[in-house]
Design a protein around this motif. Sequence first.
Motif, PDB file in Angstrom:
ATOM      1  N   LYS A 467     -18.655   6.391  22.318  1.00 34.82           N
ATOM      2  CA  LYS A 467     -20.089   6.466  22.183  1.00 34.82           C
ATOM      3  C   LYS A 467     -20.627   7.110  23.276  1.00 34.82           C
ATOM      4  O   LYS A 467     -20.150   7.179  24.250  1.00 34.82           O
ATOM      5  CB  LYS A 467     -20.653   5.333  21.724  1.00 34.82           C
ATOM      6  CG  LYS A 467     -20.285   4.569  20.520  1.00 34.82           C
ATOM      7  CD  LYS A 467     -20.768   5.246  19.096  1.00 34.82           C
ATOM      8  CE  LYS A 467     -20.077   4.323  18.031  1.00 34.82           C
ATOM      9  NZ  LYS A 467     -20.291   5.004  16.872  1.00 34.82           N
ATOM     10  N   PRO A 468     -21.696   7.935  23.206  1.00 39.11           N
ATOM     11  CA  PRO A 468     -22.384   8.555  24.186  1.00 39.11           C
ATOM     12  C   PRO A 468     -22.909   7.485  25.188  1.00 39.11           C
ATOM     13  O   PRO A 468     -23.652   6.681  24.867  1.00 39.11           O
ATOM     14  CB  PRO A 468     -23.651   9.442  23.604  1.00 39.11           C
ATOM     15  CG  PRO A 468     -23.640   8.799  22.162  1.00 39.11           C
ATOM     16  CD  PRO A 468     -22.361   8.352  21.970  1.00 39.11           C
ATOM     17  N   PRO A 469     -22.450   7.616  26.650  1.00 39.13           N
ATOM     18  CA  PRO A 469     -23.025   6.626  27.256  1.00 39.13           C
ATOM     19  C   PRO A 469     -24.650   6.601  27.939  1.00 39.13           C
ATOM     20  O   PRO A 469     -25.057   5.776  28.509  1.00 39.13           O
ATOM     21  CB  PRO A 469     -22.362   6.963  28.580  1.00 39.13           C
ATOM     22  CG  PRO A 469     -22.047   8.392  28.548  1.00 39.13           C
ATOM     23  CD  PRO A 469     -21.763   8.800  27.287  1.00 39.13           C
ATOM     24  N   ASP A 470     -25.288   7.660  27.582  1.00 41.81           N
ATOM     25  CA  ASP A 470     -26.501   7.678  27.804  1.00 41.81           C
ATOM     26  C   ASP A 470     -27.543   7.320  26.662  1.00 41.81           C
ATOM     27  O   ASP A 470     -28.904   7.323  27.036  1.00 41.81           O
ATOM     28  CB  ASP A 470     -27.129   8.855  28.364  1.00 41.81           C
ATOM     29  CG  ASP A 470     -26.808  10.165  27.145  1.00 41.81           C
ATOM     30  OD1 ASP A 470     -26.245   9.787  26.293  1.00 41.81           O
ATOM     31  OD2 ASP A 470     -27.316  11.424  27.128  1.00 41.81           O
ATOM     32  N   VAL A 471     -27.115   6.516  25.620  1.00 42.52           N
ATOM     33  CA  VAL A 471     -27.956   6.086  24.614  1.00 42.52           C
ATOM     34  C   VAL A 471     -27.706   4.642  24.621  1.00 42.52           C
ATOM     35  O   VAL A 471     -26.990   3.938  24.787  1.00 42.52           O
ATOM     36  CB  VAL A 471     -27.587   6.804  23.265  1.00 42.52           C
ATOM     37  CG1 VAL A 471     -28.458   6.211  22.276  1.00 42.52           C
ATOM     38  CG2 VAL A 471     -27.477   8.109  23.298  1.00 42.52           C
ATOM     39  N   PRO A 472     -28.919   3.976  24.496  1.00 42.46           N
ATOM     40  CA  PRO A 472     -28.797   2.312  24.661  1.00 42.46           C
ATOM     41  C   PRO A 472     -28.243   2.022  23.503  1.00 42.46           C
ATOM     42  O   PRO A 472     -27.367   0.575  23.554  1.00 42.46           O
ATOM     43  CB  PRO A 472     -30.313   2.137  24.668  1.00 42.46           C
ATOM     44  CG  PRO A 472     -30.867   3.135  25.399  1.00 42.46           C
ATOM     45  CD  PRO A 472     -30.139   4.255  24.924  1.00 42.46           C
ATOM     46  N   SER A 473     -28.226   2.564  22.110  1.00 49.92           N
ATOM     47  CA  SER A 473     -27.522   2.023  21.167  1.00 49.92           C
ATOM     48  C   SER A 473     -25.910   1.769  21.326  1.00 49.92           C
ATOM     49  O   SER A 473     -25.197   1.454  20.543  1.00 49.92           O
ATOM     50  CB  SER A 473     -27.983   2.884  20.018  1.00 49.92           C
ATOM     51  OG  SER A 473     -27.444   3.930  20.023  1.00 49.92           O
ATOM     52  N   SER A 474     -25.370   2.540  22.317  1.00 46.62           N
ATOM     53  CA  SER A 474     -24.101   2.744  22.624  1.00 46.62           C
ATOM     54  C   SER A 474     -23.528   1.589  23.391  1.00 46.62           C
ATOM     55  O   SER A 474     -22.306   1.499  23.608  1.00 46.62           O
ATOM     56  CB  SER A 474     -23.608   4.053  23.270  1.00 46.62           C
ATOM     57  OG  SER A 474     -24.079   5.111  22.452  1.00 46.62           O
TER      58      SER A 474
END
Length: 554
Positions: A467-474
């Motif tokens: 998952k993209p590490p800069d998104v809180p939902s990840s």
Amino acid sequence: MLNNTFTSQSLAILLWNANGLANHRNELITSLNEKRIDIAFISETHFTSNSKCSFPGYNTFSSCHPDNTAHGAAYCPPKHKITPSQFDSFFNSLGRYFIVGGDLNAKNQTWGCHSTNPKGHSLFQSITSNHLTILNPPNPTYWPTSSRKRPDILDIFVTKISSNLNHLIKNLLDPSSDHTPVFLSLDGHPSSKPNKTCLTNSSTNWIKFREIINSKINLNISLKTPNEVEDAVQNFTESIQSAAWNSTTIQNYPANSLATPTHVRELITQKRRARARWQRTRLPSDKNLLNNLASSLKRMLSKIRNESFNNWFSSLTTEGGSLWRATRSCLKQKTTQAPLKNSNSNWCKIDKEQADAFCSHLSKIFQPHNDINNTLLDTNIENSLFSPLPLYLAPKPFSPNEVQYYIKSFPLKKSPGLDLITTEIAQQLPKKAIIHLTHILNSILRLSYMPLQWKVSVIILFPKPGKPPDVPSSYRPISLLPLFSKLCEKLIIKRISQFVNDKNIIPHTQFGFRKKHSTIHQIHRLTDAIAYSFENKLYCSAVLLDVAQAFDKV
């Protein structure tokens, strides 16, 4: 540079890419005074030979661009290729000990960058061959304005300093530009501040710990109301914490734990004297003596290092787990904490901004369903909750032996909650403390009231793979409850499970969170049902549900 009497035992260094210093002068002066900076490395000042800028209490040394234009001087542009030999030549010209800091545009995953570029590879080869050290901050230093670019660590220190010096490096917030400043502190003494993430260490005096606990606990207290239970839990927790702190000695480990052999120290002394003699005389004979001593010292250190490695390697065994720990250490890659973006697509630069981003995300997730509002159902639930309890036999109270048994069943490496009380501390509690804890647990059972302090958990978020590490939902959250809260849960569920099993309330097809009901057993049951249908020529239908964020909505 400032002669700072406040930090006479340490050296405070500031590294900052100003991206134009004229507009940030006052901000920099404030930061220098607040942080008591001794030396400040400022790059990209955009000054020329005609520019003048002074700082009260500091001596300024400037280096302008060769073409005398407003460019960065102490700066490595990305387009220029630098070979390891050029880095070697530069570092060798600095003398015996030095500290180099700046925006080198050298990325390497070894010092926490997200990727490795050619300049970072060349710098890594140079510091490896010259036995230098990279000091990098824990968080990114470059914060691009474009959302397509990724923050990364560009401002670093390359050092060759004495091993007796302890260092502390961290990111600062002020002054501000597209680069965050980096603070480096060098000190000859290890930090004596206690570790606030744990209550004990290997030097804890457990006999003294139990004596302090016995002197603080009062068994003659009332536990008839929820407020009294809250006060008892608070006093019990504070007693354990203060007893652990007072029984633990802060360990200050020496910076150089391995003593240098006597013959090596003598050779080092001879080399230093030969170097000082050659610098005075510049005679070829003194230069040859210095080279011979340097070569002898290099061979001797290499031999000692190889012998030490061979001894360590031969001591690895499979029985004690040392071979596995060494293998895991070799294969473990350094991971960096990726910066987050908030709801406004701005980078979170400090811990509070990251916490607010996670808080905003989790508050949107942990919400009831839209179609859950049912007035009749809500009324029935409220009437059931606030109605008098039916007449049943009182549950069997907890005994001190039962409480102590479950405390011993917890793993020693289980993470503590907010109160920092670990399994090891709980297992060292004296009998008086166990009896007092049993009284508290029985009052919780009698009043049907759980203390609020045992409901507060520490939330830790782990990145989801892929998952993209800069998104809180990840990120997937887990909660760490206090140890005594989990102990209370174990004791209560033992009585609930006995009642549920006797009444056959849970169907036999329910396997989750049940003893002696594993996933393999459920798969065997499903496979048996499919095989039975095939053998009897029957239809076999199955509905498989993959519910997203199922536990978040329970």
